[in-house]
Design a protein around this motif. Sequence first.
Motif, PDB file in Angstrom:
ATOM      1  N   ARG A   1       0.842  -1.210   0.000  1.00 21.30           N
ATOM      2  CA  ARG A   1       0.000   0.000   0.000  1.00 21.30           C
ATOM      3  C   ARG A   1       0.873   1.255   0.000  1.00 21.30           C
ATOM      4  NH1 ARG A   1      -3.881   2.205   4.725  1.00 21.30           N
ATOM      5  NH2 ARG A   1      -4.905   3.837   3.521  1.00 21.30           N
ATOM      6  N   ALA A   2       1.905   1.264   0.848  1.00 20.59           N
ATOM      7  CA  ALA A   2       2.795   2.428   0.919  1.00 20.59           C
ATOM      8  C   ALA A   2       3.536   2.634  -0.392  1.00 20.59           C
ATOM      9  CB  ALA A   2       3.785   2.254   2.076  1.00 20.59           C
ATOM     10  N   LEU A   3       4.007   1.557  -1.006  1.00 20.38           N
ATOM     11  CA  LEU A   3       4.701   1.673  -2.286  1.00 20.38           C
ATOM     12  C   LEU A   3       3.768   2.184  -3.385  1.00 20.38           C
ATOM     13  CD1 LEU A   3       6.880  -1.570  -2.197  1.00 20.38           C
ATOM     14  CD2 LEU A   3       7.676   0.796  -1.911  1.00 20.38           C
ATOM     15  N   ASP A   4       2.511   1.791  -3.324  1.00 19.62           N
ATOM     16  CA  ASP A   4       1.524   2.272  -4.285  1.00 19.62           C
ATOM     17  C   ASP A   4       1.320   3.781  -4.128  1.00 19.62           C
ATOM     18  OD1 ASP A   4      -0.489   1.841  -6.358  1.00 19.62           O
ATOM     19  OD2 ASP A   4      -1.973   2.205  -4.775  1.00 19.62           O
ATOM     20  N   VAL A   5       1.153   4.230  -2.905  1.00 17.04           N
ATOM     21  CA  VAL A   5       0.991   5.668  -2.641  1.00 17.04           C
ATOM     22  C   VAL A   5       2.232   6.426  -3.093  1.00 17.04           C
ATOM     23  CG1 VAL A   5       0.849   7.388  -0.787  1.00 17.04           C
ATOM     24  CG2 VAL A   5      -0.642   5.378  -0.739  1.00 17.04           C
ATOM     25  N   LEU A   6       3.399   5.922  -2.744  1.00 14.71           N
ATOM     26  CA  LEU A   6       4.659   6.551  -3.121  1.00 14.71           C
ATOM     27  C   LEU A   6       4.780   6.635  -4.645  1.00 14.71           C
ATOM     28  CD1 LEU A   6       7.508   7.613  -2.500  1.00 14.71           C
ATOM     29  CD2 LEU A   6       8.232   5.230  -2.197  1.00 14.71           C
TER      30      LEU A   6
ATOM     31  N   THR B   1       0.574   7.315  15.826  1.00  9.58           N
ATOM     32  CA  THR B   1      -0.386   8.413  15.764  1.00  9.58           C
ATOM     33  C   THR B   1      -0.120   9.397  14.631  1.00  9.58           C
ATOM     34  OG1 THR B   1      -0.732   8.251  18.142  1.00  9.58           O
ATOM     35  CG2 THR B   1      -1.423  10.299  17.085  1.00  9.58           C
ATOM     36  N   ASN B   2       1.117   9.791  14.415  1.00  9.26           N
ATOM     37  CA  ASN B   2       1.417  10.830  13.430  1.00  9.26           C
ATOM     38  C   ASN B   2       1.721  10.300  12.037  1.00  9.26           C
ATOM     39  OD1 ASN B   2       1.089  12.964  15.267  1.00  9.26           O
ATOM     40  ND2 ASN B   2       3.126  12.584  16.093  1.00  9.26           N
ATOM     41  N   LEU B   3       1.565   8.998  11.822  1.00 10.44           N
ATOM     42  CA  LEU B   3       1.834   8.410  10.514  1.00 10.44           C
ATOM     43  C   LEU B   3       0.551   8.254   9.703  1.00 10.44           C
ATOM     44  CD1 LEU B   3       4.370   5.577  11.343  1.00 10.44           C
ATOM     45  CD2 LEU B   3       4.787   7.597   9.952  1.00 10.44           C
ATOM     46  N   THR B   4       0.654   8.502   8.417  1.00  6.79           N
ATOM     47  CA  THR B   4      -0.478   8.289   7.517  1.00  6.79           C
ATOM     48  C   THR B   4      -0.497   6.845   7.029  1.00  6.79           C
ATOM     49  OG1 THR B   4      -0.089  10.558   6.753  1.00  6.79           O
ATOM     50  CG2 THR B   4      -1.680   9.231   5.516  1.00  6.79           C
ATOM     51  N   TYR B   5       0.657   6.364   6.579  1.00 11.07           N
ATOM     52  CA  TYR B   5       0.787   5.001   6.065  1.00 11.07           C
ATOM     53  C   TYR B   5       1.839   4.263   6.888  1.00 11.07           C
ATOM     54  CZ  TYR B   5      -1.787   7.059   2.263  1.00 11.07           C
ATOM     55  OH  TYR B   5      -2.744   7.716   1.540  1.00 11.07           O
ATOM     56  N   VAL B   6       1.396   3.248   7.578  1.00  6.64           N
ATOM     57  CA  VAL B   6       2.222   2.479   8.503  1.00  6.64           C
ATOM     58  C   VAL B   6       2.749   1.230   7.800  1.00  6.64           C
ATOM     59  CG1 VAL B   6       2.073   1.055  10.578  1.00  6.64           C
ATOM     60  CG2 VAL B   6       0.948   3.279  10.512  1.00  6.64           C
TER      61      VAL B   6
ATOM     62  N   TYR C   1       4.770   9.611  -9.695  1.00  2.00           N
ATOM     63  CA  TYR C   1       4.230   9.675 -11.057  1.00  2.00           C
ATOM     64  C   TYR C   1       3.592  11.039 -11.332  1.00  2.00           C
ATOM     65  CZ  TYR C   1       1.553   8.546 -15.229  1.00  2.00           C
ATOM     66  OH  TYR C   1       1.030   8.551 -16.492  1.00  2.00           O
ATOM     67  N   SER C   2       2.933  11.583 -10.324  1.00  2.00           N
ATOM     68  CA  SER C   2       2.261  12.873 -10.516  1.00  2.00           C
ATOM     69  C   SER C   2       3.214  14.058 -10.394  1.00  2.00           C
ATOM     70  CB  SER C   2       1.110  13.017  -9.517  1.00  2.00           C
ATOM     71  OG  SER C   2       1.605  13.099  -8.203  1.00  2.00           O
ATOM     72  N   GLY C   3       4.502  13.788 -10.214  1.00  2.00           N
ATOM     73  CA  GLY C   3       5.491  14.866 -10.149  1.00  2.00           C
ATOM     74  C   GLY C   3       5.681  15.437  -8.758  1.00  2.00           C
ATOM     75  N   GLY C   4       5.121  14.789  -7.757  1.00  2.00           N
ATOM     76  CA  GLY C   4       5.262  15.260  -6.384  1.00  2.00           C
ATOM     77  C   GLY C   4       6.660  15.020  -5.836  1.00  2.00           C
ATOM     78  N   SER C   5       6.981  15.758  -4.800  1.00  2.00           N
ATOM     79  CA  SER C   5       8.302  15.607  -4.190  1.00  2.00           C
ATOM     80  C   SER C   5       8.207  14.742  -2.930  1.00  2.00           C
ATOM     81  CB  SER C   5       8.890  16.976  -3.835  1.00  2.00           C
ATOM     82  OG  SER C   5       8.088  17.608  -2.862  1.00  2.00           O
ATOM     83  N   VAL C   6       9.260  13.973  -2.712  1.00  2.00           N
ATOM     84  CA  VAL C   6       9.333  13.056  -1.579  1.00  2.00           C
ATOM     85  C   VAL C   6      10.519  13.461  -0.715  1.00  2.00           C
ATOM     86  CG1 VAL C   6       9.635  10.644  -0.892  1.00  2.00           C
ATOM     87  CG2 VAL C   6       8.341  11.192  -2.966  1.00  2.00           C
TER      88      VAL C   6
ATOM     89  N   LYS D   1      13.271   2.423  -5.619  1.00  2.00           N
ATOM     90  CA  LYS D   1      12.884   1.729  -6.855  1.00  2.00           C
ATOM     91  C   LYS D   1      11.463   2.121  -7.271  1.00  2.00           C
ATOM     92  CE  LYS D   1      15.104  -1.000  -8.692  1.00  2.00           C
ATOM     93  NZ  LYS D   1      16.121  -0.828  -9.730  1.00  2.00           N
ATOM     94  N   ALA D   2      10.561   2.260  -6.310  1.00  2.00           N
ATOM     95  CA  ALA D   2       9.186   2.665  -6.624  1.00  2.00           C
ATOM     96  C   ALA D   2       9.170   4.057  -7.254  1.00  2.00           C
ATOM     97  CB  ALA D   2       8.320   2.634  -5.365  1.00  2.00           C
ATOM     98  N   VAL D   3       9.952   4.977  -6.712  1.00  2.00           N
ATOM     99  CA  VAL D   3      10.013   6.329  -7.263  1.00  2.00           C
ATOM    100  C   VAL D   3      10.644   6.304  -8.654  1.00  2.00           C
ATOM    101  CG1 VAL D   3      11.049   8.624  -6.980  1.00  2.00           C
ATOM    102  CG2 VAL D   3      10.065   7.447  -5.001  1.00  2.00           C
TER     103      VAL D   3
END
Length: 180
Positions: A30-35, A130-135, A40-45, A155-157
């Motif tokens: 799930r986390a790799l999918d979100v990442l 508590t402060n994490l979105t994707y665990v 893909y959308s050009g967002g920064s990590v 690799k996902a990025v």
Amino acid sequence: SSGINAEYGYGIRNNMHVIDIASTEQHLWRALDVLSHVAYSGGSVLFVNNRAGYGHIVQEAAASCTEGQWTDAGELGTFEQPDFSWFDKNKPDLVICSSVNNPLSQKLLLHANKHLVPSIGILDSDVDPTNLTYVIPGNDDSSQSILLYHRLFAKAVQRAKLVKDTLQNLDSTSRVKQAR
């Protein structure tokens, strides 16, 4: 460990909480999918680590996929007086944190939440999610596990960016052919 995250546990062996590998796999995908979608959308990590000995792993992962990294505790200030100005100026679209149990990381993740920046974090059995979105339930103490997670993140990025570039090239090639 105290077993705060028993919901991700498989059981206890020799007074140690054992994390359920099936849960790790499910949450990791799930986390790799979100990442991948963010990349893909050009967002920064932003890759974050302030645990001694793992900085080079995080730096290599971030550099290999040309994303930002924060691995120096001095850049964030002190626990009592954290400095988030660099975060506010270069607001990432996603934060990956491998040392979630660190107090400075917790403050950074809280700051990210306040700015609606989602986060991915490796959650050992003694970490507050508590402060994490994707665990991702897993071992955050082993350099081998940190290396594996960060190689997968990078690799996902890389693959998401490659797919985007390939599709854009195909699209521009087909437009040229249609114009002829």
